[in-house]
Design an enzyme around this catalytic site. Structure first.
Site, mmCIF file in Angstrom:
data_model
loop_
_atom_site.group_PDB
_atom_site.id
_atom_site.type_symbol
_atom_site.label_atom_id
_atom_site.label_comp_id
_atom_site.label_asym_id
_atom_site.label_seq_id
_atom_site.Cartn_x
_atom_site.Cartn_y
_atom_site.Cartn_z
ATOM 1 N N THR A 1 70.768 1.754 60.348
ATOM 2 C CA THR A 1 70.333 0.353 60.347
ATOM 3 C C THR A 1 69.342 0.038 61.479
ATOM 4 O OG1 THR A 1 72.269 -0.223 61.677
ATOM 5 C CG2 THR A 1 72.471 -0.500 59.289
ATOM 6 N N SER B 1 66.034 11.597 74.663
ATOM 7 C CA SER B 1 65.097 10.558 75.102
ATOM 8 C C SER B 1 64.311 10.957 76.338
ATOM 9 C CB SER B 1 65.898 9.288 75.418
ATOM 10 O OG SER B 1 65.110 8.375 76.138
ATOM 11 N N GLU C 1 63.800 9.023 78.590
ATOM 12 C CA GLU C 1 64.516 8.408 79.718
ATOM 13 C C GLU C 1 65.243 9.467 80.545
ATOM 14 O OE1 GLU C 1 65.435 5.074 81.031
ATOM 15 O OE2 GLU C 1 63.409 4.873 80.285
ATOM 16 N N TYR D 1 72.463 4.750 80.502
ATOM 17 C CA TYR D 1 71.980 5.214 79.185
ATOM 18 C C TYR D 1 71.393 6.616 79.304
ATOM 19 C CZ TYR D 1 68.611 5.785 75.359
ATOM 20 O OH TYR D 1 67.880 6.289 74.309
HETATM 21 P P1 NAP Z 1 68.158 1.068 67.562
HETATM 22 O O1 NAP Z 1 67.153 0.330 66.744
HETATM 23 O O2 NAP Z 1 68.786 0.402 68.714
HETATM 24 O O3 NAP Z 1 69.312 1.553 66.545
HETATM 25 C C1 NAP Z 1 70.528 2.062 67.021
HETATM 26 C C2 NAP Z 1 71.428 2.345 65.838
HETATM 27 O O4 NAP Z 1 72.707 2.828 66.315
HETATM 28 C C3 NAP Z 1 71.749 1.101 64.971
HETATM 29 O O5 NAP Z 1 71.793 1.488 63.628
HETATM 30 C C4 NAP Z 1 73.139 0.721 65.465
HETATM 31 O O6 NAP Z 1 73.890 0.000 64.531
HETATM 32 C C5 NAP Z 1 73.730 2.108 65.683
HETATM 33 N N1 NAP Z 1 74.940 2.073 66.509
HETATM 34 C C6 NAP Z 1 75.086 1.522 67.744
HETATM 35 N N2 NAP Z 1 76.346 1.679 68.196
HETATM 36 C C7 NAP Z 1 77.012 2.347 67.222
HETATM 37 C C8 NAP Z 1 78.346 2.788 67.083
HETATM 38 N N3 NAP Z 1 79.265 2.573 68.027
HETATM 39 N N4 NAP Z 1 78.700 3.441 65.945
HETATM 40 C C9 NAP Z 1 77.791 3.647 64.954
HETATM 41 N N5 NAP Z 1 76.511 3.249 65.026
HETATM 42 C C10 NAP Z 1 76.124 2.600 66.146
HETATM 43 O O7 NAP Z 1 67.532 2.436 68.095
HETATM 44 P P2 NAP Z 1 66.195 3.204 67.640
HETATM 45 O O8 NAP Z 1 65.050 2.656 68.418
HETATM 46 O O9 NAP Z 1 66.132 3.265 66.162
HETATM 47 O O10 NAP Z 1 66.478 4.651 68.248
HETATM 48 C C11 NAP Z 1 67.216 5.617 67.499
HETATM 49 C C12 NAP Z 1 67.821 6.625 68.462
HETATM 50 O O11 NAP Z 1 66.784 7.267 69.201
HETATM 51 C C13 NAP Z 1 68.782 6.058 69.494
HETATM 52 O O12 NAP Z 1 69.775 7.040 69.741
HETATM 53 C C14 NAP Z 1 67.921 5.891 70.736
HETATM 54 O O13 NAP Z 1 68.706 5.936 71.900
HETATM 55 C C15 NAP Z 1 67.006 7.088 70.599
HETATM 56 N N6 NAP Z 1 65.675 6.972 71.170
HETATM 57 C C16 NAP Z 1 64.886 5.924 70.868
HETATM 58 C C17 NAP Z 1 63.598 5.864 71.357
HETATM 59 C C18 NAP Z 1 62.674 4.726 71.016
HETATM 60 O O14 NAP Z 1 61.653 4.563 71.693
HETATM 61 N N7 NAP Z 1 62.959 3.957 69.966
HETATM 62 C C19 NAP Z 1 63.106 6.898 72.178
HETATM 63 C C20 NAP Z 1 63.945 7.973 72.462
HETATM 64 C C21 NAP Z 1 65.223 8.019 71.942
HETATM 65 P P3 NAP Z 1 73.796 -1.638 64.442
HETATM 66 O O15 NAP Z 1 72.580 -1.924 63.594
HETATM 67 O O16 NAP Z 1 75.080 -1.996 63.807
HETATM 68 O O17 NAP Z 1 73.643 -2.137 65.844
HETATM 69 N N1 GDD Z 2 63.342 -4.824 77.530
HETATM 70 C C1 GDD Z 2 62.546 -5.391 78.449
HETATM 71 N N2 GDD Z 2 62.474 -6.750 78.522
HETATM 72 N N3 GDD Z 2 61.818 -4.578 79.255
HETATM 73 C C2 GDD Z 2 60.985 -5.172 80.152
HETATM 74 C C3 GDD Z 2 60.866 -6.556 80.262
HETATM 75 C C4 GDD Z 2 61.654 -7.399 79.428
HETATM 76 O O1 GDD Z 2 61.614 -8.620 79.469
HETATM 77 N N4 GDD Z 2 59.946 -6.825 81.228
HETATM 78 C C5 GDD Z 2 59.507 -5.650 81.698
HETATM 79 N N5 GDD Z 2 60.140 -4.636 81.047
HETATM 80 C C6 GDD Z 2 59.936 -3.198 81.308
HETATM 81 C C7 GDD Z 2 61.219 -2.430 81.604
HETATM 82 O O2 GDD Z 2 61.625 -2.614 82.964
HETATM 83 C C8 GDD Z 2 60.758 -1.001 81.304
HETATM 84 O O3 GDD Z 2 60.111 -0.461 82.423
HETATM 85 C C9 GDD Z 2 59.717 -1.182 80.183
HETATM 86 O O4 GDD Z 2 59.429 -2.585 80.137
HETATM 87 C C10 GDD Z 2 60.190 -0.717 78.805
HETATM 88 O O5 GDD Z 2 61.448 -1.321 78.537
HETATM 89 P P1 GDD Z 2 62.105 -1.245 77.071
HETATM 90 O O6 GDD Z 2 61.148 -1.700 76.043
HETATM 91 O O7 GDD Z 2 63.427 -1.928 77.156
HETATM 92 O O8 GDD Z 2 62.269 0.326 76.806
HETATM 93 P P2 GDD Z 2 62.793 1.522 77.732
HETATM 94 O O9 GDD Z 2 61.592 2.349 78.100
HETATM 95 O O10 GDD Z 2 63.647 1.041 78.827
HETATM 96 O O11 GDD Z 2 63.736 2.326 76.719
HETATM 97 C C11 GDD Z 2 63.305 2.589 75.377
HETATM 98 O O12 GDD Z 2 62.641 3.831 75.335
HETATM 99 C C12 GDD Z 2 63.466 4.966 75.649
HETATM 100 C C13 GDD Z 2 62.571 6.211 75.574
HETATM 101 O O13 GDD Z 2 61.924 6.411 76.798
HETATM 102 C C14 GDD Z 2 64.550 2.564 74.476
HETATM 103 O O14 GDD Z 2 64.139 2.626 73.135
HETATM 104 C C15 GDD Z 2 65.456 3.750 74.753
HETATM 105 O O15 GDD Z 2 66.502 3.789 73.769
HETATM 106 C C16 GDD Z 2 64.617 5.027 74.655
HETATM 107 O O16 GDD Z 2 65.411 6.173 74.896
#
Ligand code: NAP
Ligand code: GDD
Length: 326
Positions: free
Chosen positions: A12, A132, A134, A155
């Site tokens: 989702t 990630s 991160e 995280y």
């Molecule tokens: P997202 O939009 O936050 O989606 C997270 C998903 O995990 C949602 O479907 C959520 O369900 C589900 N979830 C959360 N807690 C759960 C639980 N306890 N049991 C089962 N399902 C659960 O994340 P995304 O951006 O698509 O990212 C996908 C994955 O890649 C994550 O593991 C994230 O940490 C990782 N990642 C993301 C990025 C990025 O930039 N997007 C980069 C590197 C790694 P609900 O809809 O019910 O909340």
């Molecule tokens: N969310 C958020 N909200 N971030 C902010 C804001 C705000 O109002 N203002 C500044 N930022 C800065 C954060 O401090 C961070 O440095 C940057 O924007 C990106 O924040 P996010 O978009 O929350 O993403 P993230 O980089 O912390 O984490 C995402 O990317 C990771 C991969 O590097 C997430 O998707 C993680 O799940 C993922 O692993």
């Protein structure tokens, strides 16, 4: 040839929805793990769903939670997937400082529960772990597969633990398991509290007279931002390779949060300085300052390369949010 069966946790979410779309288009039968909630949480995949009584239905959803290990075993035995894409996580870095224990449980131990479910059920599935950038945290850029991890949030620490559990199950039990170390990837389906989407939605609302100001935290952090559907394609490629290994997936470019803000406001002809305000509540106790990925390995072994880079990504997201407002 029989249809390939895949299971997606986190179906989702942003990535789960794109991946489900892509796998269905390739002819897979797709199963997804969803959490029970008092309101529907399937809006990103509703367009893919058909009633399971429909003989054409190829997407099936199952209630379950990553904190419930026995449910994962039962599901794997029932579904017997050939490929498992483990995307489910508490994925918000800022929130992980407020809920460190819960984040460790879902984002860290959740991976172990799924790996154990594979081992116990003896399902011969290939496994993708959503690792990630991160995890690199304070290690200076450019980051690649050999860069030392230096997590800067609960995280990131949970993801480092999960990363090593995946490697351990690969080495100990011969599991075909890959860590995709993905740098930030965004889209119009991005969660609304991540910074890019927060910006694109606010710009759309300000440009159409619905909102005046946008409150943000640190504008100096730099990120390597790519386009989510390209990144889910990389996940699939990893599980089609001959050997399991770990890959960085990134664009190799870097922009600050401030750059993203400026580009988004400029796209609608507005001056960002007149609308963006600072709110310390969005700062993090420890920040990741600079991420730039080197995805040479993914290019060489998977033939994968990022196409959409930030200036275009910004336009895609702002235009989609303006259109959504009607
Ligand atoms: P997202 O939009 O936050 O989606 C997270 C998903 O995990 C949602 O479907 C959520 O369900 C589900 N979830 C959360 N807690 C759960 C639980 N306890 N049991 C089962 N399902 C659960 O994340 P995304 O951006 O698509 O990212 C996908 C994955 O890649 C994550 O593991 C994230 O940490 C990782 N990642 C993301 C990025 C990025 O930039 N997007 C980069 C590197 C790694 P609900 O809809 O019910 O909340
Ligand atoms: N969310 C958020 N909200 N971030 C902010 C804001 C705000 O109002 N203002 C500044 N930022 C800065 C954060 O401090 C961070 O440095 C940057 O924007 C990106 O924040 P996010 O978009 O929350 O993403 P993230 O980089 O912390 O984490 C995402 O990317 C990771 C991969 O590097 C997430 O998707 C993680 O799940 C993922 O692993």
């Amino acid at each position: 040839m029989s249809e390939k069966v895949a299971l997606i946790t986190g179906i989702t979410g942003q990535d789960g929805s794109y991946l489900a779309e892509q796998l269905l288009a390739k002819g897979y039968v797709v199963h997804g793990l969803i959490r029970r909630s008092s309101t529907f949480n399937t809006s990103r995949i509703d367009h893919l769903y058909r009633d399971p009584h429909d003989p054409e239905a190829r997407l099936f959803l199952h209630y379950g939670d990553l904190t419930d290990g026995s449910r994962l075993v039962t599901l794997l035995e029932r579904i017997a997937p050939a490929e498992i894409y483990h995307l489910g996580a508490q994925s918000h870095v800022r929130v992980s400082f407020d809920e460190p224990e819960f984040t460790g449980d879902v984002t860290g131990l959740g991976t172990t529960r799924l790996l154990e479910a594979i081992r116990v059920s003896e399902v011969p599935a290939r496994f993708y772990q959503a690792s990630s950038s991160e995890m690199f945290g304070a290690s200076p850029p450019p980051q690649d597969e050999s860069t030392q991890f230096y997590p800067r949030s609960p995280y990131a620490a949970a993801k480092v633990y999960a990363y090593w559990m995946v490697r351990n199950y690969r080495e100990a039990y011969g599991l075909f398991a890959c860590n995709g170390i993905l740098f930030n990837h965004e889209s119009p389906r991005r969660g609304e509290t991540f910074v890019t989407r927060k910006i694109s939605m606010a710009v759309a609302a300000i440009a159409t007279g619905r909102q005046k100001d946008l409150y943000l935290g640190n504008l100096d952090a730099k990120r390597d931002w790519g386009y989510a559907p390209e990144y889910t394609d990389a996940m699939w490629r990893m599980l089609q390779a001959d050997e399991p290994t770990d890959y960085v997936v990134a664009t190799g470019t870097s922009y600050s949060v401030g750059d993203f803000v400026r580009m988004a406001f400029e796209h609608v002809g507005l001056d960002w300085e007149k609308h963006v305000k600072f709110d310390p509540r969005y700062l993090r106790p420890t920040e990741v300052d600079d991420l730039i990925g080197d995805a040479s390995k993914a290019k060489e072994l998977l033939g994968w390369q990022a196409e959409v880079l930030p200036p275009e990504l910004v336009r895609i997201m702002v235009d989609a949010d303006i259109e959504a407002l009607g």
